[in-house]
Design a protein around this motif. Sequence first.
Motif, PDB file in Angstrom:
ATOM      1  N   THR A   2       1.807  -2.630   7.204  1.00 56.99           N
ATOM      2  CA  THR A   2       2.006  -2.040   8.524  1.00 56.99           C
ATOM      3  C   THR A   2       1.015  -0.910   8.755  1.00 56.99           C
ATOM      4  OG1 THR A   2       3.621  -0.448   7.725  1.00 56.99           O
ATOM      5  CG2 THR A   2       4.482  -2.598   8.453  1.00 56.99           C
ATOM      6  N   LEU A   3       0.768  -0.614  10.021  1.00 51.68           N
ATOM      7  CA  LEU A   3      -0.179   0.459  10.351  1.00 51.68           C
ATOM      8  C   LEU A   3       0.294   1.806   9.828  1.00 51.68           C
ATOM      9  CD1 LEU A   3      -1.260  -0.525  13.974  1.00 51.68           C
ATOM     10  CD2 LEU A   3      -2.560  -0.761  11.863  1.00 51.68           C
ATOM     11  N   ALA A   4       1.594   2.063   9.919  1.00 53.59           N
ATOM     12  CA  ALA A   4       2.118   3.355   9.457  1.00 53.59           C
ATOM     13  C   ALA A   4       1.848   3.563   7.970  1.00 53.59           C
ATOM     14  CB  ALA A   4       3.609   3.467   9.750  1.00 53.59           C
ATOM     15  N   LEU A   5       1.985   2.514   7.167  1.00 55.26           N
ATOM     16  CA  LEU A   5       1.727   2.641   5.727  1.00 55.26           C
ATOM     17  C   LEU A   5       0.241   2.670   5.408  1.00 55.26           C
ATOM     18  CD1 LEU A   5       4.451   0.325   4.152  1.00 55.26           C
ATOM     19  CD2 LEU A   5       4.384   2.829   4.159  1.00 55.26           C
ATOM     20  N   GLN A   6      -0.569   1.993   6.219  1.00 52.45           N
ATOM     21  CA  GLN A   6      -2.012   1.961   5.971  1.00 52.45           C
ATOM     22  C   GLN A   6      -2.687   3.284   6.318  1.00 52.45           C
ATOM     23  OE1 GLN A   6      -3.463  -1.393   8.164  1.00 52.45           O
ATOM     24  NE2 GLN A   6      -2.464  -2.886   6.839  1.00 52.45           N
ATOM     25  N   ASP A   7      -2.117   4.011   7.266  1.00 55.97           N
ATOM     26  CA  ASP A   7      -2.702   5.277   7.688  1.00 55.97           C
ATOM     27  C   ASP A   7      -2.272   6.375   6.708  1.00 55.97           C
ATOM     28  OD1 ASP A   7      -4.057   6.838  10.029  1.00 55.97           O
ATOM     29  OD2 ASP A   7      -2.205   7.945   9.586  1.00 55.97           O
ATOM     30  N   GLU A   8      -3.236   6.969   6.016  1.00 56.70           N
ATOM     31  CA  GLU A   8      -2.940   7.942   4.966  1.00 56.70           C
ATOM     32  C   GLU A   8      -2.157   9.152   5.501  1.00 56.70           C
ATOM     33  OE1 GLU A   8      -5.345  10.755   1.799  1.00 56.70           O
ATOM     34  OE2 GLU A   8      -6.360   8.989   2.604  1.00 56.70           O
ATOM     35  N   PHE A   9      -2.553   9.664   6.660  1.00 57.68           N
ATOM     36  CA  PHE A   9      -1.862  10.829   7.210  1.00 57.68           C
ATOM     37  C   PHE A   9      -0.415  10.482   7.562  1.00 57.68           C
ATOM     38  CE2 PHE A   9      -0.725  13.697  10.747  1.00 57.68           C
ATOM     39  CZ  PHE A   9      -0.826  14.910  10.074  1.00 57.68           C
ATOM     40  N   THR A  10      -0.214   9.393   8.274  1.00 57.23           N
ATOM     41  CA  THR A  10       1.130   8.983   8.689  1.00 57.23           C
ATOM     42  C   THR A  10       2.012   8.704   7.484  1.00 57.23           C
ATOM     43  OG1 THR A  10       0.244   8.022  10.720  1.00 57.23           O
ATOM     44  CG2 THR A  10       2.434   7.304  10.043  1.00 57.23           C
ATOM     45  N   SER A  11       1.507   7.946   6.530  1.00 55.11           N
ATOM     46  CA  SER A  11       2.327   7.545   5.384  1.00 55.11           C
ATOM     47  C   SER A  11       2.788   8.747   4.558  1.00 55.11           C
ATOM     48  CB  SER A  11       1.583   6.543   4.500  1.00 55.11           C
ATOM     49  OG  SER A  11       0.450   7.136   3.905  1.00 55.11           O
ATOM     50  N   GLY A  12       2.068   9.853   4.638  1.00 49.38           N
ATOM     51  CA  GLY A  12       2.474  11.061   3.938  1.00 49.38           C
ATOM     52  C   GLY A  12       3.770  11.667   4.443  1.00 49.38           C
ATOM     53  N   GLY A  33      12.294  20.055   8.984  1.00 48.88           N
ATOM     54  CA  GLY A  33      13.168  20.422  10.092  1.00 48.88           C
ATOM     55  C   GLY A  33      14.047  19.287  10.586  1.00 48.88           C
ATOM     56  N   TYR A  34      13.629  18.035  10.365  1.00 50.03           N
ATOM     57  CA  TYR A  34      14.363  16.887  10.892  1.00 50.03           C
ATOM     58  C   TYR A  34      13.859  15.616  10.223  1.00 50.03           C
ATOM     59  CZ  TYR A  34      10.032  16.257  13.450  1.00 50.03           C
ATOM     60  OH  TYR A  34       8.708  16.093  13.755  1.00 50.03           O
ATOM     61  N   THR A  35      14.607  14.547  10.394  1.00 53.75           N
ATOM     62  CA  THR A  35      14.153  13.203  10.063  1.00 53.75           C
ATOM     63  C   THR A  35      14.312  12.373  11.328  1.00 53.75           C
ATOM     64  OG1 THR A  35      16.328  12.476   9.320  1.00 53.75           O
ATOM     65  CG2 THR A  35      14.831  13.349   7.631  1.00 53.75           C
ATOM     66  N   MET A  36      13.546  11.289  11.418  1.00 51.28           N
ATOM     67  CA  MET A  36      13.655  10.411  12.580  1.00 51.28           C
ATOM     68  C   MET A  36      13.199   9.013  12.197  1.00 51.28           C
ATOM     69  SD  MET A  36      10.320  11.561  14.846  1.00 51.28           S
ATOM     70  CE  MET A  36       9.979  10.060  15.720  1.00 51.28           C
ATOM     71  N   LEU A  37      13.607   8.038  13.000  1.00 53.62           N
ATOM     72  CA  LEU A  37      13.088   6.685  12.831  1.00 53.62           C
ATOM     73  C   LEU A  37      11.662   6.673  13.346  1.00 53.62           C
ATOM     74  CD1 LEU A  37      16.135   4.564  14.042  1.00 53.62           C
ATOM     75  CD2 LEU A  37      15.400   5.008  11.685  1.00 53.62           C
ATOM     76  N   PHE A  38      10.773   5.999  12.614  1.00 51.31           N
ATOM     77  CA  PHE A  38       9.369   5.954  12.991  1.00 51.31           C
ATOM     78  C   PHE A  38       8.918   4.503  13.007  1.00 51.31           C
ATOM     79  CE2 PHE A  38       4.800   6.313  12.448  1.00 51.31           C
ATOM     80  CZ  PHE A  38       4.500   7.376  13.286  1.00 51.31           C
ATOM     81  N   PRO A  39       8.328   4.033  14.118  1.00 50.72           N
ATOM     82  CA  PRO A  39       7.929   2.623  14.228  1.00 50.72           C
ATOM     83  C   PRO A  39       6.895   2.230  13.173  1.00 50.72           C
ATOM     84  CG  PRO A  39       7.834   3.736  16.362  1.00 50.72           C
ATOM     85  CD  PRO A  39       8.031   4.796  15.329  1.00 50.72           C
ATOM     86  N   VAL A  40       7.053   1.026  12.619  1.00 52.05           N
ATOM     87  CA  VAL A  40       6.204   0.578  11.515  1.00 52.05           C
ATOM     88  C   VAL A  40       4.743   0.414  11.910  1.00 52.05           C
ATOM     89  CG1 VAL A  40       8.099  -0.536  10.281  1.00 52.05           C
ATOM     90  CG2 VAL A  40       6.726  -1.879  11.894  1.00 52.05           C
ATOM     91  N   ASN A  41       4.452   0.192  13.180  1.00 49.18           N
ATOM     92  CA  ASN A  41       3.066  -0.001  13.599  1.00 49.18           C
ATOM     93  C   ASN A  41       2.521   1.151  14.437  1.00 49.18           C
ATOM     94  OD1 ASN A  41       2.323  -2.454  12.313  1.00 49.18           O
ATOM     95  ND2 ASN A  41       3.774  -3.485  13.658  1.00 49.18           N
ATOM     96  N   ALA A  42       3.158   2.293  14.338  1.00 51.23           N
ATOM     97  CA  ALA A  42       2.658   3.494  15.006  1.00 51.23           C
ATOM     98  C   ALA A  42       1.919   4.344  13.980  1.00 51.23           C
ATOM     99  CB  ALA A  42       3.808   4.289  15.616  1.00 51.23           C
ATOM    100  N   THR A  43       1.023   5.164  14.467  1.00 49.77           N
ATOM    101  CA  THR A  43       0.322   6.107  13.596  1.00 49.77           C
ATOM    102  C   THR A  43       0.333   7.485  14.250  1.00 49.77           C
ATOM    103  OG1 THR A  43      -1.811   5.509  14.585  1.00 49.77           O
ATOM    104  CG2 THR A  43      -1.199   4.409  12.525  1.00 49.77           C
ATOM    105  N   MET A  44       0.374   8.508  13.414  1.00 48.32           N
ATOM    106  CA  MET A  44       0.346   9.879  13.898  1.00 48.32           C
ATOM    107  C   MET A  44      -1.100  10.317  14.080  1.00 48.32           C
ATOM    108  SD  MET A  44       3.384  11.602  11.619  1.00 48.32           S
ATOM    109  CE  MET A  44       2.916  13.242  12.055  1.00 48.32           C
ATOM    110  N   ASP A  45      -1.306  11.191  15.049  1.00 42.50           N
ATOM    111  CA  ASP A  45      -2.637  11.743  15.302  1.00 42.50           C
ATOM    112  C   ASP A  45      -2.758  13.058  14.539  1.00 42.50           C
ATOM    113  OD1 ASP A  45      -4.881  13.064  16.334  1.00 42.50           O
ATOM    114  OD2 ASP A  45      -4.636  12.149  18.302  1.00 42.50           O
ATOM    115  N   GLN A  46      -3.573  13.059  13.494  1.00 43.33           N
ATOM    116  CA  GLN A  46      -3.743  14.249  12.654  1.00 43.33           C
ATOM    117  C   GLN A  46      -4.334  15.410  13.440  1.00 43.33           C
ATOM    118  OE1 GLN A  46      -5.865  13.532   9.022  1.00 43.33           O
ATOM    119  NE2 GLN A  46      -5.615  15.611   8.299  1.00 43.33           N
ATOM    120  N   THR A  47      -5.176  15.124  14.406  1.00 44.34           N
ATOM    121  CA  THR A  47      -5.806  16.177  15.192  1.00 44.34           C
ATOM    122  C   THR A  47      -4.773  16.978  15.974  1.00 44.34           C
ATOM    123  OG1 THR A  47      -7.733  14.761  15.449  1.00 44.34           O
ATOM    124  CG2 THR A  47      -7.568  16.630  16.946  1.00 44.34           C
ATOM    125  N   TYR A  48      -3.742  16.315  16.458  1.00 46.86           N
ATOM    126  CA  TYR A  48      -2.725  16.984  17.269  1.00 46.86           C
ATOM    127  C   TYR A  48      -1.670  17.705  16.417  1.00 46.86           C
ATOM    128  CZ  TYR A  48       0.775  17.891  20.791  1.00 46.86           C
ATOM    129  OH  TYR A  48       1.671  18.510  21.612  1.00 46.86           O
TER     130      TYR A  48
END
Length: 172
Positions: A2-12, A33-48
């Motif tokens: 999945t994209l979330a696992l492939q992206d090093e920043f997101t998977s962290g 501060g919290y936990t949440m459900l995160f979509p398997v094919n989403a990625t976080m933007d490290q810049t933001y």
Amino acid sequence: QTLALQDEFTSGFLTSSKEVEDGYYELKSGIDGYTMLFPVNATMDQTYYQYRDQDYEAIYFGEDQEAENYGYSVVGRFYDREATEWIDENLELLIGSKKLVSLADFEKSTTEDKDIYIAEYKQKVDENENGFYFVFLGYIKSRSNDKAIAIDYSSKCLNETEECNLNLDQER
């Protein structure tokens, strides 16, 4: 794969490589501060990504599904400070420059441990195109402490000239 696992920043931020619900991993915030459900094919933007001690964290993530002509983005902010009690002021910050929603548009619901404020609107992409965004704004405030989360979720057709079947109920 999945994209979330492939992206090093997101998977962290993911607590495990196993889905906790179909299509979702569990994400744990960087400041705990919290936990949440995160979509398997989403990625976080490290810049933001931003954080300050234990009282503030901002994340931005999204996903484009080109085959379905669909995309979405989420801006989330976590707060742990006394100012979260100022509901109207925090809702105004969430609204920002968006002129299609006002404080009166927020609906409040309450659970045992939190107050939830939600508003939604539909916005044209621009005057020359017939595409549109669905935008949902949410503010979730703990009833027992100073923690709150503000969320801005937007979804849209990626290519306004192709068929796109955004469903408001499904997006909600």
